[in-house]
Enzyme design. Structure first.
Site, PDB file in Angstrom:
ATOM      1  N   TYR A   1     -18.914 -15.929  25.226  1.00  0.00           N
ATOM      2  CA  TYR A   1     -19.638 -17.199  25.758  1.00  0.00           C
ATOM      3  C   TYR A   1     -18.754 -17.763  26.817  1.00  0.00           C
TER       4      TYR A   1
ATOM      5  N   GLY B   1     -34.692 -25.833  27.896  1.00  0.00           N
ATOM      6  CA  GLY B   1     -34.077 -26.016  26.551  1.00  0.00           C
ATOM      7  C   GLY B   1     -34.369 -27.433  26.130  1.00  0.00           C
TER       8      GLY B   1
ATOM      9  N   HIS C   1     -22.029 -26.210  14.836  1.00  0.00           N
ATOM     10  CA  HIS C   1     -20.822 -26.748  15.072  1.00  0.00           C
ATOM     11  C   HIS C   1     -20.096 -27.736  14.006  1.00  0.00           C
TER      12      HIS C   1
ATOM     13  N   LYS D   1     -20.393 -18.383  30.757  1.00  0.00           N
ATOM     14  CA  LYS D   1     -20.392 -19.878  31.133  1.00  0.00           C
ATOM     15  C   LYS D   1     -19.540 -19.806  32.406  1.00  0.00           C
TER      16      LYS D   1
ATOM     17  N   TRP E   1     -13.440 -25.630   6.829  1.00  0.00           N
ATOM     18  CA  TRP E   1     -12.869 -24.494   7.244  1.00  0.00           C
ATOM     19  C   TRP E   1     -11.496 -24.733   8.140  1.00  0.00           C
TER      20      TRP E   1
ATOM     21  N   ASP F   1      -9.067 -21.330  13.113  1.00  0.00           N
ATOM     22  CA  ASP F   1      -8.996 -22.623  13.539  1.00  0.00           C
ATOM     23  C   ASP F   1      -9.749 -22.920  14.859  1.00  0.00           C
TER      24      ASP F   1
ATOM     25  N   GLY G   1     -31.017 -30.666  25.701  1.00  0.00           N
ATOM     26  CA  GLY G   1     -32.181 -30.751  26.488  1.00  0.00           C
ATOM     27  C   GLY G   1     -33.083 -32.125  26.020  1.00  0.00           C
TER      28      GLY G   1
ATOM     29  N   ARG H   1     -22.933 -30.636   4.831  1.00  0.00           N
ATOM     30  CA  ARG H   1     -22.356 -30.394   3.831  1.00  0.00           C
ATOM     31  C   ARG H   1     -21.905 -31.362   2.741  1.00  0.00           C
TER      32      ARG H   1
ATOM     33  N   ARG I   1     -10.113 -31.910  18.401  1.00  0.00           N
ATOM     34  CA  ARG I   1     -11.124 -31.688  19.342  1.00  0.00           C
ATOM     35  C   ARG I   1     -11.662 -33.158  19.804  1.00  0.00           C
TER      36      ARG I   1
ATOM     37  N   SER J   1     -19.278 -25.226  29.127  1.00  0.00           N
ATOM     38  CA  SER J   1     -18.602 -25.952  27.832  1.00  0.00           C
ATOM     39  C   SER J   1     -17.210 -26.055  28.202  1.00  0.00           C
ATOM     40  N   SER J   2     -16.520 -26.837  27.414  1.00  0.00           N
ATOM     41  CA  SER J   2     -14.945 -26.783  27.735  1.00  0.00           C
ATOM     42  C   SER J   2     -14.217 -25.506  26.993  1.00  0.00           C
ATOM     43  N   CYS J   3     -15.115 -24.467  26.481  1.00  0.00           N
ATOM     44  CA  CYS J   3     -14.326 -23.074  26.144  1.00  0.00           C
ATOM     45  C   CYS J   3     -14.171 -22.645  27.367  1.00  0.00           C
TER      46      CYS J   3
ATOM     47  N   PRO K   1     -19.212 -30.101  29.483  1.00  0.00           N
ATOM     48  CA  PRO K   1     -19.071 -31.027  28.399  1.00  0.00           C
ATOM     49  C   PRO K   1     -18.185 -30.608  27.387  1.00  0.00           C
ATOM     50  N   THR K   2     -17.526 -31.501  26.770  1.00  0.00           N
ATOM     51  CA  THR K   2     -16.889 -31.119  25.459  1.00  0.00           C
ATOM     52  C   THR K   2     -17.842 -31.015  24.509  1.00  0.00           C
TER      53      THR K   2
HETATM   54  N1  LIG Z   1     -23.605 -28.470  21.415  1.00  0.00           N
HETATM   55  C1  LIG Z   1     -22.425 -28.521  21.974  1.00  0.00           C
HETATM   56  O1  LIG Z   1     -21.582 -28.875  21.435  1.00  0.00           O
HETATM   57  C2  LIG Z   1     -22.212 -28.180  23.508  1.00  0.00           C
HETATM   58  C3  LIG Z   1     -23.348 -27.648  24.148  1.00  0.00           C
HETATM   59  N2  LIG Z   1     -22.927 -27.146  25.614  1.00  0.00           N
HETATM   60  C4  LIG Z   1     -23.982 -26.671  26.383  1.00  0.00           C
HETATM   61  O2  LIG Z   1     -25.205 -27.322  26.485  1.00  0.00           O
HETATM   62  C5  LIG Z   1     -26.195 -26.672  26.603  1.00  0.00           C
HETATM   63  C6  LIG Z   1     -27.079 -26.861  25.468  1.00  0.00           C
HETATM   64  O3  LIG Z   1     -26.742 -26.711  24.210  1.00  0.00           O
HETATM   65  P1  LIG Z   1     -27.224 -27.200  22.999  1.00  0.00           P
HETATM   66  O4  LIG Z   1     -28.265 -28.386  23.432  1.00  0.00           O
HETATM   67  O5  LIG Z   1     -26.317 -27.676  22.189  1.00  0.00           O
HETATM   68  O6  LIG Z   1     -28.040 -25.866  22.400  1.00  0.00           O
HETATM   69  P2  LIG Z   1     -29.279 -25.825  21.499  1.00  0.00           P
HETATM   70  O7  LIG Z   1     -28.958 -24.532  20.567  1.00  0.00           O
HETATM   71  O8  LIG Z   1     -29.514 -27.212  20.654  1.00  0.00           O
HETATM   72  O9  LIG Z   1     -30.364 -25.682  22.391  1.00  0.00           O
HETATM   73  C7  LIG Z   1     -30.661 -24.366  23.253  1.00  0.00           C
HETATM   74  C8  LIG Z   1     -32.115 -24.468  24.037  1.00  0.00           C
HETATM   75  O10 LIG Z   1     -32.101 -23.347  24.493  1.00  0.00           O
HETATM   76  C9  LIG Z   1     -33.392 -22.866  24.484  1.00  0.00           C
HETATM   77  N3  LIG Z   1     -33.329 -21.399  24.533  1.00  0.00           N
HETATM   78  C10 LIG Z   1     -32.348 -20.622  24.037  1.00  0.00           C
HETATM   79  N4  LIG Z   1     -32.924 -19.177  24.400  1.00  0.00           N
HETATM   80  C11 LIG Z   1     -33.696 -19.388  25.244  1.00  0.00           C
HETATM   81  C12 LIG Z   1     -34.672 -18.382  26.021  1.00  0.00           C
HETATM   82  N5  LIG Z   1     -34.105 -16.925  25.846  1.00  0.00           N
HETATM   83  N6  LIG Z   1     -35.640 -18.620  26.491  1.00  0.00           N
HETATM   84  C13 LIG Z   1     -36.099 -19.924  26.438  1.00  0.00           C
HETATM   85  N7  LIG Z   1     -35.274 -21.163  25.898  1.00  0.00           N
HETATM   86  C14 LIG Z   1     -34.273 -20.545  25.185  1.00  0.00           C
HETATM   87  C15 LIG Z   1     -33.813 -23.213  23.028  1.00  0.00           C
HETATM   88  O11 LIG Z   1     -35.243 -23.106  22.921  1.00  0.00           O
HETATM   89  P3  LIG Z   1     -35.932 -23.223  21.449  1.00  0.00           P
HETATM   90  O12 LIG Z   1     -35.731 -24.402  21.065  1.00  0.00           O
HETATM   91  O13 LIG Z   1     -37.417 -23.408  21.934  1.00  0.00           O
HETATM   92  O14 LIG Z   1     -35.745 -21.908  20.624  1.00  0.00           O
HETATM   93  C16 LIG Z   1     -33.137 -24.560  22.895  1.00  0.00           C
HETATM   94  O15 LIG Z   1     -34.137 -25.418  23.296  1.00  0.00           O
HETATM   95  C17 LIG Z   1     -25.531 -25.099  26.874  1.00  0.00           C
HETATM   96  O16 LIG Z   1     -25.589 -24.723  27.817  1.00  0.00           O
HETATM   97  C18 LIG Z   1     -24.455 -25.290  25.873  1.00  0.00           C
HETATM   98  O17 LIG Z   1     -23.552 -24.471  26.336  1.00  0.00           O
HETATM   99  C19 LIG Z   1     -21.453 -27.613  26.031  1.00  0.00           C
HETATM  100  C20 LIG Z   1     -20.477 -28.043  25.379  1.00  0.00           C
HETATM  101  C21 LIG Z   1     -20.802 -28.401  23.901  1.00  0.00           C
HETATM  102  C1  LIG Z   2     -18.387 -26.390  21.585  1.00  0.00           C
HETATM  103  C2  LIG Z   2     -17.513 -25.303  21.315  1.00  0.00           C
HETATM  104  O1  LIG Z   2     -17.975 -24.901  19.931  1.00  0.00           O
HETATM  105  C3  LIG Z   2     -17.110 -23.632  19.495  1.00  0.00           C
HETATM  106  O2  LIG Z   2     -15.651 -24.073  19.361  1.00  0.00           O
HETATM  107  P1  LIG Z   2     -15.046 -24.757  18.273  1.00  0.00           P
HETATM  108  O3  LIG Z   2     -14.667 -26.086  19.274  1.00  0.00           O
HETATM  109  O4  LIG Z   2     -14.112 -24.309  17.811  1.00  0.00           O
HETATM  110  O5  LIG Z   2     -16.157 -25.314  17.526  1.00  0.00           O
HETATM  111  P2  LIG Z   2     -16.639 -25.578  16.237  1.00  0.00           P
HETATM  112  O6  LIG Z   2     -17.374 -27.035  16.187  1.00  0.00           O
HETATM  113  O7  LIG Z   2     -17.455 -24.378  15.331  1.00  0.00           O
HETATM  114  O8  LIG Z   2     -15.234 -25.717  15.255  1.00  0.00           O
HETATM  115  C4  LIG Z   2     -14.295 -26.824  15.538  1.00  0.00           C
HETATM  116  C5  LIG Z   2     -13.111 -26.645  14.446  1.00  0.00           C
HETATM  117  O9  LIG Z   2     -13.550 -27.276  13.129  1.00  0.00           O
HETATM  118  C6  LIG Z   2     -13.661 -26.460  12.020  1.00  0.00           C
HETATM  119  N1  LIG Z   2     -14.442 -26.365  11.057  1.00  0.00           N
HETATM  120  C7  LIG Z   2     -14.129 -26.919   9.937  1.00  0.00           C
HETATM  121  N2  LIG Z   2     -15.248 -26.836   8.991  1.00  0.00           N
HETATM  122  C8  LIG Z   2     -16.081 -26.104  10.022  1.00  0.00           C
HETATM  123  C9  LIG Z   2     -17.497 -26.088   9.459  1.00  0.00           C
HETATM  124  O10 LIG Z   2     -18.162 -26.180   8.491  1.00  0.00           O
HETATM  125  N3  LIG Z   2     -18.225 -25.363  10.731  1.00  0.00           N
HETATM  126  C10 LIG Z   2     -17.719 -25.165  11.730  1.00  0.00           C
HETATM  127  N4  LIG Z   2     -18.275 -24.732  12.863  1.00  0.00           N
HETATM  128  N5  LIG Z   2     -16.411 -25.582  12.196  1.00  0.00           N
HETATM  129  C11 LIG Z   2     -15.682 -26.094  10.986  1.00  0.00           C
HETATM  130  C12 LIG Z   2     -13.392 -24.959  12.822  1.00  0.00           C
HETATM  131  O11 LIG Z   2     -12.570 -24.015  12.083  1.00  0.00           O
HETATM  132  C13 LIG Z   2     -12.802 -25.144  14.133  1.00  0.00           C
HETATM  133  O12 LIG Z   2     -11.302 -25.400  13.696  1.00  0.00           O
HETATM  134  C14 LIG Z   2     -16.925 -22.794  20.542  1.00  0.00           C
HETATM  135  O13 LIG Z   2     -17.216 -21.649  19.676  1.00  0.00           O
HETATM  136  C15 LIG Z   2     -17.835 -22.968  21.667  1.00  0.00           C
HETATM  137  O14 LIG Z   2     -19.129 -22.418  21.658  1.00  0.00           O
HETATM  138  C16 LIG Z   2     -17.595 -24.141  22.372  1.00  0.00           C
HETATM  139  O15 LIG Z   2     -17.925 -24.447  23.565  1.00  0.00           O
END
Ligand SMILES: NC(=O)C1=CN([C@@H]2O[C@H](COP(=O)(O)OP(=O)(O)OC[C@H]3O[C@@H](n4cnc5c(N)ncnc54)[C@H](OP(=O)(O)O)[C@@H]3O)[C@@H](O)[C@H]2O)C=CC1
Ligand SMILES: C[C@H]1O[C@H](OP(=O)(O)OP(=O)(O)OC[C@H]2O[C@@H](n3cnc4c(=O)[nH]c(N)nc43)[C@H](O)[C@@H]2O)[C@@H](O)[C@@H](O)C1=O
Length: 313
Positions: free
Chosen positions: A139, A13, A182, A143, A205, A272, A19, A190, A212, A110-112, A166-167
Site C-alpha cells: 500500500y 470516494g 483500523h 501511495k 491485538w 504490532d 470522501g 468489539r 499511534r 497516508s503516514s505509512c 494524513p495520520t
Molecule cells: N482511514 C484512515 O485511517 C486513513 C485513510 N487515508 C487515505 O484517505 C483516503 C480515503 O480513505 P478512507 O475514506 O478511509 O477509505 P474508505 O474505504 O472509507 O473509502 C474508500 C472509497 O473509495 C471508493 N472506491 C474504492 N475502490 C474504488 C473503485 N475501484 N472505483 C471507485 N471507487 C472506489 C469506495 O467506494 P464505494 O463506497 O462506492 O465502494 C469508498 O467510497 C485513502 O486514500 C486513504 O489512503 C490516509 C490515512 C489514514
Molecule cells: C492508517 C494506517 O493503517 C494501517 O496501519 P496501522 O497504523 O498499523 O493500523 P491499524 O489501525 O490496523 O493498527 C494499529 C495498531 O492497533 C493494533 N490493534 C489492536 N487491536 C486491533 C484490532 O482489533 N484491529 C486492528 N486493525 N488493529 C488492532 C494493531 O495490532 C496495531 O498495532 C496500515 O496498514 C496502513 O494502511 C495505514 O496507512
C-alpha cells in the site's frame, strides 16, 4: 485562493470515511456543484471509463479519496489488491485530470509511506530514506507512486497536483469490519458487542505498546480544503493531530467511552506493525492550520454515530 462555490468538484470516494467528510465540509462552505459517483457507477480502476467520465464532466477540482483501504490485517493479507487497485485508481484519476485540464487535484496518501524507523515526529523529508514497515509496504509503495506522479506532472507540465499525508483517521462513516478495519473502529465495535452481550473479556491485538496518532476525519476534511485553497507546491504535506497514544491507552479510552466493564486480553500473535508514527505537522501549522477535535470528543461523537447507524444490528 478561496474555492469558488460554483466550481465543479469531483470527490472520488464520496461514500467513504474521508470522501463523505469532504462532501460535508464542501456543503457547509456552500459548494453546490459536486460530482459524485459510487464505485458501481464508475469503477476507477477502469481506465477508459475514467477517461470518458472526465471528458464528459470536465471537473475543475478533484479530491482523490477513493482507494483500497484497510487496517494492519487487511494490508498484510491482501498485498496484491492493495498495490494493484491503488496504483490503478490513482494513475487513472491523475492522468485523466491532467488530460482534461483539471485546475487542481489533491491526492491523499497516508503516514505509512514513511520508513518503519523514521525519526519522530516524522518530517516530510523522511520519505524514501529507509525501509518501510513490512505489513503495509505494498500500500505504501502505491501511495509513494501517487506522490511522485503528482510531482512529475507538476514538474513536466506545471499541473497543480498536491498531496496530503494524513495520520490514522476515524469518525463518521468509518469501516467497522471486525478484521479488515483500523484499530479504533474495530475496538469500538468489539467493546460495544461485548457490552451488549454481557461478555467479561475483549481481545485486543498485539502487545498494546505501539504508538499511534489519531485525527478526526472532520479535522482532516477541513485540512484538505485548507490545502486546496492555500498550498500549491511539489512536496506532500503531513496532516495530523500532533498527539499520540499507545494502543493500550486507546483501548482503555474506547472501553470507557463505550462503557464496557470487563477485562482486556492481549493477543500477541497479532502483528504490532510500526512501533511509532507521529507526524511532524510543523509545515501545515506554519501555513496556518490546526486541528480542533480532541480524541475523547471525537470518540464520543463516533460512538454516538455508530449507535445510531449500527447499534440495533
Ligand atoms: N482511514 C484512515 O485511517 C486513513 C485513510 N487515508 C487515505 O484517505 C483516503 C480515503 O480513505 P478512507 O475514506 O478511509 O477509505 P474508505 O474505504 O472509507 O473509502 C474508500 C472509497 O473509495 C471508493 N472506491 C474504492 N475502490 C474504488 C473503485 N475501484 N472505483 C471507485 N471507487 C472506489 C469506495 O467506494 P464505494 O463506497 O462506492 O465502494 C469508498 O467510497 C485513502 O486514500 C486513504 O489512503 C490516509 C490515512 C489514514
Ligand atoms: C492508517 C494506517 O493503517 C494501517 O496501519 P496501522 O497504523 O498499523 O493500523 P491499524 O489501525 O490496523 O493498527 C494499529 C495498531 O492497533 C493494533 N490493534 C489492536 N487491536 C486491533 C484490532 O482489533 N484491529 C486492528 N486493525 N488493529 C488492532 C494493531 O495490532 C496495531 O498495532 C496500515 O496498514 C496502513 O494502511 C495505514 O496507512
Amino acid at each position: 485562493m478561496p474555492i469558488d462555490t460554483s466550481a465543479k468538484i469531483f470527490v472520488a470516494g464520496h461514500r467513504g470515511l474521508v470522501g463523505s467528510a469532504v462532501v460535508r465540509k464542501l456543503h457547509q462552505l456552500g459548494c453546490t456543484n459536486l460530482i459524485l459517483r459510487t464505485h458501481s457507477d464508475l469503477d476507477l480502476t477502469n481506465q477508459s471509463a475514467v477517461d470518458n467520465f472526465f471528458a464528459a464532466e470536465k471537473p475543475q477540482y478533484v479530491i482523490l479519496a477513493a482507494a483500497k483501504v484497510g487496517g494492519i490485517h487487511a494490508n498484510n493479507t491482501y498485498p496484491a489488491d492493495f498495490i494493484t487497485i491503488n496504483l490503478q485508481i490513482q494513475t487513472n484519476v491523475i492522468v485523466s485530470s491532467f488530460n482534461h485540464k483539471v485546475q487542481k487535484l489533491l491526492f491523499l496518501g497516508s503516514s505509512c509511506i514513511y520508513p518503519k524507523f523514521a525519526p519522530q515526529p516524522i518530517p516530510e523529508n523522511a520519505l524514501l530514506t529507509a525501509p518501510l514497515e513490512p505489513t503495509n509496504e505494498w500500500y505504501a509503495i502505491a501511495k509513494i507512486a501517487g506522490i511522485k506522479m503528482c510531482q512529475a506532472y507538476r514538474l513536466q507540465h506545471n499541473f497543480d497536483a498536491i498531496s496530503a499525508m494524513p495520520t490514522n483517521l476515524y469518525g463518521t462513516n468509518d469501516n467497522f469490519h471486525p478484521e479488515n478495519s483500523h484499530v479504533l473502529p474495530a475496538l469500538l465495535r468489539r467493546f460495544h458487542e461485548a457490552k451488549i452481550n454481557n461478555l467479561d473479556k475483549v481481545v485486543v491485538w498485539g502487545t498494546g505498546s505501539p504508538l499511534r496518532e489519531f485525527l478526526h476525519v472532520d479535522d482532516l476534511a477541513d485540512a484538505v480544503i485548507f490545502l486546496l485553497e492555500n498550498y500549491s507546491d511539489l512536496e506532500h504535506v503531513n496532516v495530523g493531530s500532533g498527539k499520540e497514544v499507545t494502543i493500550k491507552e486507546l483501548a482503555e479510552l474506547v472501553k470507557e467511552v463505550v462503557g464496557f466493564k470487563g477485562e482486556l486480553i492481549w493477543d500477541s500473535t497479532k502483528p504490532d506493525g510500526t512501533p511509532r508514527k507521529l507526524m511532524d505537522t510543523s509545515k501545515l501549522v506554519g501555513l496556518g492550520w490546526t486541528p480542533k477535535i480532541s480524541l475523547r470528543d471525537g470518540l464520543v461523537d463516533t460512538y454516538k454515530w455508530y449507535l445510531e447507524n449500527y447499534g440495533k444490528q
